[in-house]
Scaffold this motif. Structure first.
Motif, PDB file in Angstrom:
ATOM      1  N   VAL A  97       0.879  -1.174   0.000  1.00 10.65           N
ATOM      2  CA  VAL A  97       0.000   0.000   0.000  1.00 10.65           C
ATOM      3  C   VAL A  97       0.911   1.216   0.000  1.00 10.65           C
ATOM      4  O   VAL A  97       1.652   1.460   0.977  1.00 10.65           O
ATOM      5  CB  VAL A  97      -0.936   0.012   1.227  1.00 10.65           C
ATOM      6  N   GLN A  98       0.912   1.965  -1.098  1.00 11.05           N
ATOM      7  CA  GLN A  98       1.832   3.092  -1.221  1.00 11.05           C
ATOM      8  C   GLN A  98       1.478   4.170  -0.188  1.00 11.05           C
ATOM      9  O   GLN A  98       0.316   4.543  -0.033  1.00 11.05           O
ATOM     10  CB  GLN A  98       1.781   3.672  -2.643  1.00 11.05           C
ATOM     11  N   THR A 267      15.784   0.265  -3.124  1.00 17.35           N
ATOM     12  CA  THR A 267      14.511   0.021  -2.436  1.00 17.35           C
ATOM     13  C   THR A 267      13.599  -0.836  -3.312  1.00 17.35           C
ATOM     14  O   THR A 267      13.007  -1.810  -2.843  1.00 17.35           O
ATOM     15  CB  THR A 267      13.829   1.369  -2.109  1.00 17.35           C
TER      16      THR A 267
HETATM   17  N1  GUN Z   1       6.404   5.774   0.438  1.00 14.97           N
HETATM   18  C1  GUN Z   1       7.706   6.149   0.470  1.00 14.97           C
HETATM   19  N2  GUN Z   1       8.496   5.057   0.566  1.00 14.97           N
HETATM   20  C2  GUN Z   1       7.678   3.987   0.589  1.00 14.97           C
HETATM   21  C3  GUN Z   1       7.913   2.584   0.672  1.00 14.97           C
HETATM   22  O1  GUN Z   1       9.035   2.086   0.755  1.00 14.97           O
HETATM   23  N3  GUN Z   1       6.796   1.807   0.645  1.00 14.97           N
HETATM   24  C4  GUN Z   1       5.550   2.328   0.586  1.00 14.97           C
HETATM   25  N4  GUN Z   1       4.509   1.480   0.609  1.00 14.97           N
HETATM   26  N5  GUN Z   1       5.294   3.619   0.521  1.00 14.97           N
HETATM   27  C5  GUN Z   1       6.369   4.440   0.517  1.00 14.97           C
END
Ligand code: GUN
Length: 284
Positions: A97-98, A267
């Motif tokens: 989920v962003q 990442t």
């Molecule tokens: N928003 C910024 N970094 C991230 C991440 O690593 N994962 C998610 N889900 N949202 C983010």
């Protein structure tokens, strides 16, 4: 001698190719490809870029990505229902989920609802707890990606003095746990830390994740240190820059990550590793 560059472009591609080979072997063995559900609520431009990168790297790694693009006015109840559906879906191995979520949705509540076995971000309190107890399951992507970069230096971290600048849930805190797991001596600095310069001056390893351009001064870096810059800041002129003064730090450091082209790419590559790991755990 100026620092050697830890090239996130090259190393992240290596990792994605490794995952691709693992996925191909798994599929050749008769299993379906790992599947990642990517949930985006609203149309935050930075989030759209990140989510686009995640979907593209899924394709490169042979992972199926399942997009759930929801409008900004999606209710918390609707998002909860979606997460529950994804938890129950045997065709889904990972749920992302962003973040950030719109203000009317409680992000902590959503994160806690994700099945920890499908929590490929590693943000669930269960996964953070496992990491803290030296028994990691799914590890947060950015800190795990930083550990991969540190391994590439070939420098043994045992007993080294590591300073983490920033104490966020996504970067600083899990990074400190990762470094502790690698048996470094870890200092976590934050906005109330006194004499940050002195802390950084003593560090063999510096990981900066505060989100402030050029916050860590190059002259603070100890000769021979490893400098990992997690910051991705957009300047008024449109250029990206990190949390560390790159040029000045490069004069002192032995190794340094550039921005862009450093941790950010790691990442996403690590998310592919986590999705593959989750798929194998769920369906050995
Ligand atoms: N928003 C910024 N970094 C991230 C991440 O690593 N994962 C998610 N889900 N949202 C983010």
């Amino acid at each position: 001698m100026p620092a050697q560059i830890l090239d996130g472009k090259v190393i992240s591609q290596e990792i994605i190719q490794q995952v691709r080979a693992q996925v191909d072997a798994r599929v050749a063995g008769g299993k379906r490809a790992p599947a990642l559900a990517v949930v985006l609520v609203g149309s935050d431009p930075a989030s759209q870029v990140y989510v686009g990168n995640k979907k593209r790297q899924c394709a490169n790694a042979g992972i199926t990505s399942i997009a759930h693009d929801l409008p900004a006015d999606t209710t918390e109840a609707d998002l909860i229902a979606l997460v529950q559906q994804l938890n129950a879906d045997d065709a889904v191995d990972g749920i992302l989920v962003q973040l950030p979520l719109p203000g009317h949705i409680n992000a902590e509540k959503i994160i806690e609802l994700i099945d920890p076995n499908k929590d490929v971000d590693g943000f669930h309190p269960y996964n953070i707890g496992r990491l803290a107890l030296k028994m990691p399951l799914l590890r947060p992507c950015t800190p795990r990606g930083v550990m991969t970069l540190l391994e590439k230096t070939g420098i043994d971290l045992v007993g080294k003095d590591a300073v983490v600048v920033g104490a966020s849930n996504i970067v600083g805190r899990p990074q400190a746990l990762e470094l502790l797991l690698a048996r470094a001596t870890v200092t976590v600095c934050h906005s109330k830390t006194r004499d940050l310069a002195e802390k950084v001056r003593n560090a063999d390893v510096v990981v900066a994740g505060v989100g402030i351009p050029n916050f860590v001064k190059g002259e603070w870096i100890k000769p021979g240190a490893i400098v990992i810059d997690v910051g991705i800041n957009r300047l008024d002129n449109g250029k990206l820059c990190g949390d560390v003064e790159f040029e000045a730090a490069s004069q002192n450091a032995a190794w340094i990550t550039p921005v862009p082209g450093g941790v950010g790419l790691m990442t996403v590559a690590t998310l592919m590793q986590n999705t593959f790991d989750a798929a194998v755990k769920l369906n050995p």
